[in-house]
Design an enzyme around this catalytic site. Sequence first.
Site, PDB file in Angstrom:
ATOM      1  CE1 TYR A 196      -4.084   1.400  -0.465  1.00 58.33           C
ATOM      2  CE2 TYR A 196      -3.518   2.798   1.398  1.00 58.33           C
ATOM      3  CZ  TYR A 196      -4.328   2.510   0.317  1.00 58.33           C
ATOM      4  OH  TYR A 196      -5.385   3.330   0.020  1.00 58.33           O
TER       5      TYR A 196
ATOM      6  NE  ARG B  18      -9.537  12.293  -3.056  1.00 56.88           N
ATOM      7  CZ  ARG B  18      -8.623  11.869  -2.198  1.00 56.88           C
ATOM      8  NH1 ARG B  18      -7.383  12.358  -2.232  1.00 56.88           N
ATOM      9  NH2 ARG B  18      -8.916  10.937  -1.311  1.00 56.88           N
TER      10      ARG B  18
ATOM     11  CE  LYS C 173      -7.317   2.493   1.742  1.00 60.52           C
ATOM     12  NZ  LYS C 173      -7.373   3.180   3.027  1.00 60.52           N
TER      13      LYS C 173
ATOM     14  CD  GLU D 164      -9.560   4.120  -0.084  1.00 60.59           C
ATOM     15  OE1 GLU D 164      -8.540   4.834   0.078  1.00 60.59           O
ATOM     16  OE2 GLU D 164     -10.282   3.753   0.847  1.00 60.59           O
ATOM     17  CG  ASP D 165      -8.160   6.971  -3.262  1.00 65.29           C
ATOM     18  OD1 ASP D 165      -8.243   7.583  -2.196  1.00 65.29           O
ATOM     19  OD2 ASP D 165      -7.142   6.341  -3.589  1.00 65.29           O
TER      20      ASP D 165
ATOM     21  CG  ASP E 227     -10.249   4.570   4.435  1.00 65.82           C
ATOM     22  OD1 ASP E 227     -10.421   4.473   5.665  1.00 65.82           O
ATOM     23  OD2 ASP E 227      -9.131   4.511   3.906  1.00 65.82           O
ATOM     24  CG  ASP E 228     -10.532   8.702   0.403  1.00 70.82           C
ATOM     25  OD1 ASP E 228      -9.340   8.408   0.526  1.00 70.82           O
ATOM     26  OD2 ASP E 228     -11.279   8.174  -0.434  1.00 70.82           O
TER      27      ASP E 228
ATOM     28  CG  ASN F 244      -0.902   9.013   1.226  1.00 71.79           C
ATOM     29  OD1 ASN F 244      -1.596   8.993   0.208  1.00 71.79           O
ATOM     30  ND2 ASN F 244      -1.394   8.742   2.426  1.00 71.79           N
TER      31      ASN F 244
END
Length: 699
Positions: free
Chosen positions: A230, A283, A301, A372-373, A395-396, A545
Amino acid sequence: YRTLPYPTVPYRTLPYPAVVQKCSSGIQLRPEFRMQSRTNMSFLHAGRHAMVQTGRRAMPSAHAAGMSMSTSLSQRHHAPGCGCGCQHGHQHGRQRGHQHGHQHSVHVHGVIGKRFVSNEGIPQIDIPKPTRELKVLKVKKDGVDILHDPLWNKNTCFDNAERDRLGLRGLLPPVERTLEQQVGRVMRALRREDSDERRNMFLQDLHNRDETLYHRTLVENITEVAPLVYTPTVGKVCQEFGDQYRRSRGMYFSTQDRGMFSSMAYNWPHDDVHVIVVTDGSRILGLGDLGAHGMGIPIGKLALYCACGGIAPHRVLPVMLDVGTNNTELLEDEDYLGLKHKRLEGDEYYDMVDEFMKAVTSRWPNVVVQFEDFETSKAVPLLAKYRHIYRCFNDDIQGTGCVTLAGILAACRQAGDSITDLRVVCAGAGSAGLGVCAQIVDGMVEAGLSREEAMSRFVVLTSKGAVGLEDGVNGDPNHKRGLTEDQGPWVNAGVSDGSSLLETVKQFKPTCLLGLSTVPGIFSEEVVRAMAEDCENPIIMPMSNPTHKSECTPEQAYKWTDGRAVVATGSPFAPVELNGKTFIPSQCNNMYVFPGIGLAASVAGVTEITDKMLYLAAVACADAISDEEVAEGRTFPAVGRIRQVSHQVACKIIDEALRVGKTTKIPSNMTEEEVSEYVAAKMYFPQYVPLVDTTKVRS
């Protein structure tokens, strides 16, 4: 059971006490001890613990007639000169062997009659870690099909009996290896690779061959391997996804499949999926729109879900929602694996997500969906729409906010402050930045502040500067561009709209600096020193990150504050030596919370992830830090204890779910102790299990 390579020694008598010793031909019981009847005795390897065989009957060492294993006896005979390094906690009575780092050697401790038996001081037996009794798994495959299925393949760990039973004799080298030996071989090969990208590819190949070995390697080497599967390595993997593609993993729902999502879901071969991680690739980390090549994120993940959260690999599903891409380079790339058209927008986009959610929850009604993203403009409305209907979380927004709150709580403890005294400047007003700020506000409210007072303690900055008072001092760039619905509530009248980060720090005097901007170096020396002038122990958290997107490095933060800063980062960094002292910056990584959230929803059937549950998850994570870790300057537990943290997070969430009546899989009257035991029993631990081909079993 396999007899260990030590001789069976005949005796006229059996020792009281019985003690083993080394001899020229191996290991035997000392002959000076005697017993009343002639007995043959040998130690057997039972996979779980040592067995004692008397005559033809094999008995577990802790349950055989005349034998017992107790915590008190074990502790008494270990202290203080045992040297075996075993742990004497409450598990000792249930574990007959003791862990020794990567040696996986075992001390045999027990009593015969009322006498203690020990192999202390003799060569250690190299056997696997003690485990629970394993159930046989039924498969409808044999021969080479078993070897080609990563869920069932054991490589050279198939023993002779299983090779015969499954038609594998001759299809494998004759040598038999333990799982631990295979993990050692994997790590030696992994360390020979010359870059993190090549190490990731090596691990992907392993994942595609043998899932048990892959996840066991992660579990036992999580500190070293997690950054390879990850962040930060996964960002580069996504950028090169088309070039590196070898084997399909997960499912792809695209615009050309509209109207068929429900039937497509049944193409997935597993009927008991507990966790789905889905992205639309809009993203990816700080890298932007990577389209279908963002699939590396759900895959990475879910590897952490299995290793850190104890979710079995056949119960997870990575998903890519291919709604197109606006990345011109990908649209022109002949190796791009997604559909080459612009992204869907408006109702067409949301209708496609609707169809997906209905399809997967119809096939797997109890599944947990992690978004996610997704870009901010989609992530926020999707979460608002679905969080009270389905088992889902973003999660973000929620995960990053939860783990950052955990870091804030721990950092405040180190700095000697309360969360109610915190003043925060956050560089970044996207879904992650605002989600983090909202989660910290919830923590402040739980600590006693009003929501209005808590929100006044924040200044957020966009690319145009601070979101502040529309007073014309800086031209009011944010207001002129137009604030989004989510940004509006964060206007702080204490600063002028459009103020620079340095101006904001000097004017607002924050005690915490959050970085979720993906702008490398934005926390400059001038900014950090200005903050440190008015704050004894500034909390500095460059969270962006991959690593090259970090707002500053821990070394810079420590140096510019003369070692007074409390630092946590979004990507892993090495310890820092400064003025003869070693500082260990913690990685504020979502993997401290999202595996525990998914685990709770999976094993207890938590129907909704509430804000209170997220707050309690943050508290559980902060409380998991040991005194030794606090002394090292950490704001998070060592990554090597991540499964323990996931367990604590899951238990806290389940306790709250039971309190508010939001569980479906467990009794409503379970105590905290029962919840803890239940969660521990449900956590997957990667180990090989016996296989039986059902096509050859007579009914």
